[in-house]
Design a protein around this motif. Structure first.
Motif, PDB file in Angstrom:
ATOM      1  N   ASP A   1      -3.174  20.337  -1.846  1.00  0.00           N
ATOM      2  CA  ASP A   1      -2.055  20.733  -2.680  1.00  0.00           C
ATOM      3  C   ASP A   1      -2.317  22.162  -3.141  1.00  0.00           C
ATOM      4  O   ASP A   1      -3.133  22.403  -4.034  1.00  0.00           O
TER       5      ASP A   1
ATOM      6  N   ASP B   1       3.944   1.516  -1.209  1.00  0.00           N
ATOM      7  CA  ASP B   1       4.582   1.648  -2.527  1.00  0.00           C
ATOM      8  C   ASP B   1       3.615   2.224  -3.551  1.00  0.00           C
ATOM      9  O   ASP B   1       3.994   3.039  -4.400  1.00  0.00           O
ATOM     10  N   ALA B   2       2.350   1.803  -3.476  1.00  0.00           N
ATOM     11  CA  ALA B   2       1.346   2.323  -4.407  1.00  0.00           C
ATOM     12  C   ALA B   2       1.143   3.822  -4.211  1.00  0.00           C
ATOM     13  O   ALA B   2       1.002   4.585  -5.178  1.00  0.00           O
ATOM     14  N   LEU B   3       1.145   4.268  -2.953  1.00  0.00           N
ATOM     15  CA  LEU B   3       1.000   5.696  -2.670  1.00  0.00           C
ATOM     16  C   LEU B   3       2.222   6.483  -3.119  1.00  0.00           C
ATOM     17  O   LEU B   3       2.106   7.617  -3.610  1.00  0.00           O
ATOM     18  N   ARG B   4       3.412   5.873  -3.004  1.00  0.00           N
ATOM     19  CA  ARG B   4       4.632   6.560  -3.440  1.00  0.00           C
ATOM     20  C   ARG B   4       4.634   6.774  -4.947  1.00  0.00           C
ATOM     21  O   ARG B   4       5.105   7.807  -5.448  1.00  0.00           O
ATOM     22  N   LYS B   5       4.097   5.806  -5.680  1.00  0.00           N
ATOM     23  CA  LYS B   5       4.028   5.952  -7.139  1.00  0.00           C
ATOM     24  C   LYS B   5       3.114   7.109  -7.521  1.00  0.00           C
ATOM     25  O   LYS B   5       3.352   7.808  -8.512  1.00  0.00           O
ATOM     26  N   ARG B   6       2.074   7.315  -6.750  1.00  0.00           N
ATOM     27  CA  ARG B   6       1.095   8.336  -7.093  1.00  0.00           C
ATOM     28  C   ARG B   6       1.490   9.720  -6.594  1.00  0.00           C
ATOM     29  O   ARG B   6       1.305  10.719  -7.288  1.00  0.00           O
ATOM     30  N   HIS B   7       2.070   9.786  -5.374  1.00  0.00           N
ATOM     31  CA  HIS B   7       2.304  11.086  -4.755  1.00  0.00           C
ATOM     32  C   HIS B   7       3.773  11.429  -4.566  1.00  0.00           C
ATOM     33  O   HIS B   7       4.084  12.490  -4.017  1.00  0.00           O
TER      34      HIS B   7
ATOM     35  N   ASP C   1       0.834  -1.211   0.000  1.00  0.00           N
ATOM     36  CA  ASP C   1       0.000   0.000   0.000  1.00  0.00           C
ATOM     37  C   ASP C   1       0.865   1.255   0.000  1.00  0.00           C
ATOM     38  O   ASP C   1       0.550   2.236  -0.682  1.00  0.00           O
TER      39      ASP C   1
ATOM     40  N   LEU D   1      -6.276  16.874  -3.748  1.00  0.00           N
ATOM     41  CA  LEU D   1      -6.186  15.513  -4.276  1.00  0.00           C
ATOM     42  C   LEU D   1      -7.539  14.838  -4.231  1.00  0.00           C
ATOM     43  O   LEU D   1      -8.314  15.029  -3.315  1.00  0.00           O
ATOM     44  N   GLU D   2      -7.810  14.056  -5.217  1.00  0.00           N
ATOM     45  CA  GLU D   2      -9.065  13.293  -5.236  1.00  0.00           C
ATOM     46  C   GLU D   2      -8.842  11.952  -4.563  1.00  0.00           C
ATOM     47  O   GLU D   2      -7.785  11.385  -4.635  1.00  0.00           O
TER      48      GLU D   2
END
Length: 572
Positions: free
Chosen positions: A565, A472-478, A470, A571-572
Motif C-alpha cells: 500500500d 468476506d473476512a478479507l473484504r471487511k479488512r481491505h 474467508d 499490510l501486516e
C-alpha cells in the motif's frame, strides 16, 4: 510369438481394446519386437492407461493412475538398491495396510522385481502405474541425477575421480554428452531440468553438511531434489561450471563472472554465471536467458487498456527519456523490446546497447557491452550518437556518466529508452537527481516512467474458489480491493504443487506532466510527486493488481507478496 503374447492380444481383443482391424496389425508389430507393451504403445494400438488397467485386472494387482498421493522416506528407500530402482524404473511405495508395493509399468518384465527380492530378501507385491508417474516419483525421492551420483561414487571408490577438463569453443548441446564423464552428465542434468521447468535462475549453495540446489520458477525459489551424497562432489561441480564459462578453476578466493551458451532440443539458452566464495565453499548463481523465447507484443505483457493507450502514445514521441523501473527479473527488458518492436519501421534508425543482448530484433542495431574489451554503457552510448540514431535503448542507467549522456541525447532530439532500479515510478525522478543530474535537466528530458512487477497466475488445472467466509473476512479488512469471489490453486503436477503457472505484468505508469516538472524543480519528495501523479490518474501497483483479482487471474496472497500500500504502508 510366445503363447503369453497371443493370450494377452486375444484378451485385449475380447474386451474391445483391440478391434478386428487392429488385432492383425498388433500381432505383426508384436512379432517383430521383444517388448509387447512397447510395441502396442508405440504403434498407437492402445493407450498406456487402458492397457495397464486391463493387465492389472488380469494379474489381480492394483493400478494407480497417479503416485502423487504416495510418499517414501529415506529409511524405506535405503532398504532397496538405488541402481536397480533407477535402471528398472521401480517405485517402492507403502500403503496404509503396511504392504510394500513395487510399482512398475511393464508387468511382463519382472527381472527388476526379482533382483530386489534377491537383494532384500523380502517378498514384494507389485502394482502398475504409467511410466511417467514412476519416473516422477523416483526423481522426487531419489533426487535428480541419483544414478549419475551413484556412478560417480563408484568411480571415486574404484580408482579416484577423474573429470574431462577441455574447454568447448562451440555451444554446449545438453542432449549430447550422455556418454561423457559422470560429473559432466550431472551438471547437464541440472541445467536440463532447470530449462525444462522454466527456471530463470539456478542457485548452487554450499553449506556445512549439504549442497543445496534451488530453481527460481515464476519468481519464487524452489528446492531441486538431488541426492544428499552430492555434497562430496561440490568442488568438482563448481569446477565443471567454471570450465564451461571459461573461468579460472584455480582461483577460489575472489568472485568471478562468466557466460555459457547451451542448446537443448534446438533451443539456445544464454547462461550468465556468477561465482562467489562463501564460508563453506563457492556459491554459484546461473541466470538463464532463453534466446528462442517468443518476443511478446505490448498488448500481451499484461498492461491495462488505459495504460496501454497512454504508453503507445508516449513511445511515439520524437524525443525525451522513457524509463522502465523495477527489481531484477521484473520483466523490464521484455517491455522495452516490445516497445521497440512497436515503433520499429523503415523511417527510424534504432540502436541499442545491452548487457546481455537477450533477444535479437530484426531491423534494429544491437551492441553488446563488454567491459573486458572496454565497451561500457557510457562509451558505447557516446559512439551510438555518432551513428545518427532516432531511437536509443540503453540497457541500464547505472552511473552518473551514463545518465548524463542519456539526458544530453534526449535533449538533442533522440528518444531514449532505459531501465533504472527503483521501487516505483516517482522514485525514478529523485534517483536521477541523487545520481548528480540537475533537477532542471531531469524535468526537461524525462517523458514517462513505467514501474513494473511480475505477478504469478493461478494454474487453470487446479483453480478453485476460496471459501466465501474467508473472502468476506478479507473484504471487511481491505474493502473494495477484495472482489466478491476469490480463487486460488490447490497445487497439481502441472504447476509442481505451487498452484501457480506463469506470470503476467503489473504496471504503474507516470507521465511527466507540467505540474510534476514544477514539483521536481522545487525539490519535492517522491511522495509529493506520487500524490500529484495519482491526482492525474496514475494507478499504483496494488491498484493495478486489483484488476487481476477481480478477473480471478491471481490470488490475494500473491498481490500482497508483490505489492504494498503505497500511501498507508505495507499490510501486516
Amino acid at each position: 510369438m510366445t503363447q503369453q503374447t497371443n493370450r494377452i492380444l486375444d484378451s485385449l481383443h475380447r474386451c474391445g481394446l483391440l478391434s478386428d482391424e487392429t488385432l492383425p496389425q498388433a500381432r505383426q508389430a508384436a512379432a517383430g519386437s521383444d517388448d509387447l507393451i512397447s510395441s502396442l504403445l508405440q504403434g498407437g494400438f492402445v493407450t498406456e492407461s487402458a492397457l495397464l488397467k486391463h493387465l492389472a485386472e488380469q494379474l489381480a494387482c492394483p493400478y494407480l493412475d497417479s503416485l502423487s498421493g504416495y510418499s517414501a522416506t529415506k529409511e524405506s528407500l535405503s532398504r532397496f538398491d538405488a541402481r536397480v530402482l533407477l535402471e528398472r524404473q521401480i517405485a517402492p511405495i507403502a500403503l496404509n495396510n503396511g504392504t510394500v508395493y513395487a510399482v512398475i509399468s511393464n508387468p511382463l518384465d519382472l527381472t527388476g522385481i526379482d533382483e530386489l527380492r534377491l537383494l532384500t530378501g523380502e517378498d514384494l507385491d507389485i502394482a502398475l502405474a504409467p511410466q511417467a508417474e514412476i519416473s516422477r516419483f523416483i526423481k522426487q525421492y531419489l533426487g535428480l541425477g541419483a544414478d549419475t551420483i551413484q556412478t560417480m561414487m563408484d568411480e571415486a571408490q574404484a580408482s579416484g575421480l577423474q573429470f574431462l577438463t577441455q574447454i568447448e569453443d562451440e555451444d554446449l548441446d545438453l542432449t549430447d554428452g550422455a556418454e561423457g564423464a559422470s560429473i559432466i552428465r550431472f551438471v547437464n542434468q541440472i541445467l536440463t531440468e532447470a530449462i525444462e521447468m522454466r527456471a530463470t535462475d539456478v542457485h548452487v549453495e554450499p553449506f556445512e553438511d549439504e549442497l543445496r540446489v534451488r530453481y527460481r520458477i515464476d519468481g519464487v525459489l524452489q528446492n531441486a531434489s538431488i541426492p544428499a551424497t552430492v555434497k562430496q562432489f561440490q568442488s568438482a561441480i563448481v569446477s565443471r561450471i567454471k570450465i564451461l564459462s571459461h573461468l579460472d578453476i584455480a582461483e577460489k578466493r575472489v568472485p568471478q563472472d562468466g557466460r555459457i551458451k547451451v542448446v537443448l532440443s534446438g533451443r539456445e539458452v544464454d547462461i550468465r554465471v556468477s561465482i562467489i566464495p562463501m564460508l563453506h565453499g563457492e556459491a554459484v548463481v546461473l541466470r538463464l536467458l532463453d534466446c528462442s523465447s517468443v518476443l511478446l507484443g505490448l498488448d500481451k505483457i499484461g498492461m491495462g487498456p488505459r495504460d496501454l493507450d497512454i504508453f503507445e502514445e508516449v513511445i511515439k514521441r520524437p524525443h525525451g527519456i522513457i524509463l522502465v523501473t523495477g527489481p531484477t527479473g521484473s520483466g523490464k527488458t521484455t517491455t522495452l523490446y516490445a516497445s521497440l518492436a512497436k515503433i520499429n519501421d523503415i523511417e527510424r534508425k534504432i540502436v541499442t546497447i545491452e548487457d546481455p543482448i537477450e533477444y535479437q530484433l530484426h531491423g534494429i542495431n544491437q551492441i553488446q557491452v563488454s567491459n573486458k574489451r572496454g565497451m561500457s554503457f557510457a562509451k558505447g552510448l557516446r559512439s551510438i550518437l555518432r551513428h545518427d540514431p532516432d531511437v536509443i535503448l540503453v540497457g541500464e542507467i547505472r552511473d552518473f556518466e551514463t545518465a548524463e549522456i542519456a539526458v544530453q541525447a534526449s535533449l538533442t532530439g533522440h528518444l531514449v529508452f532505459s531501465t533504472l532500479h527503483t521501487n516505483d515510478a516517482p522514485g525514478a525522478l529523485t534517483r536521477l537527481v541523487d545520481m548528480g543530474i540537475e533537477p532542471y535537466l531531469v524535468a526537461s528530458s524525462l517523458e514517462a516512467v513505467l514501474a513494473q512487477r511480475l505477478i504469478r497466475v493461478i494454474c487453470e488445472d487446479c483453480k478453485c474458489e476460496v471459501p466465501q467466509a474467508d473472502t468476506d473476512a478479507l473484504r471487511k479488512r481491505h474493502g473494495e480491493l477484495i472482489p466478491e469471489k476469490l480463487y486460488h490453486g490447490t497445487g497439481c503436477e502441472k504447476c509442481q504443487g505451487t498452484g501457480y503457472l506463469g506470470r503476467i505484468g503489473l504496471f504503474e505508469q507516470m507521465v511527466v506532466s507540467e505540474d510534476i516538472r514544477t514539483l521536481l524543480l522545487a525539490n519535492a519528495t517522491a511522495r509529493d510527486i506520487r500524490m500529484q501523479a495519482m491526482k492525474e490518474g496514475m494507478n499504483n501497483l496494488r491498484q493495478d493488481a486489483a484488476r487481476y483479482l477481480h478477473a480471478g487471474t491471481t490470488t490475494i496472497e500473491e498481490v500482497f507478496r508483490v505489492t504494498k500500500d503505497e500511501l498507508n504502508g505495507p499490510l501486516e
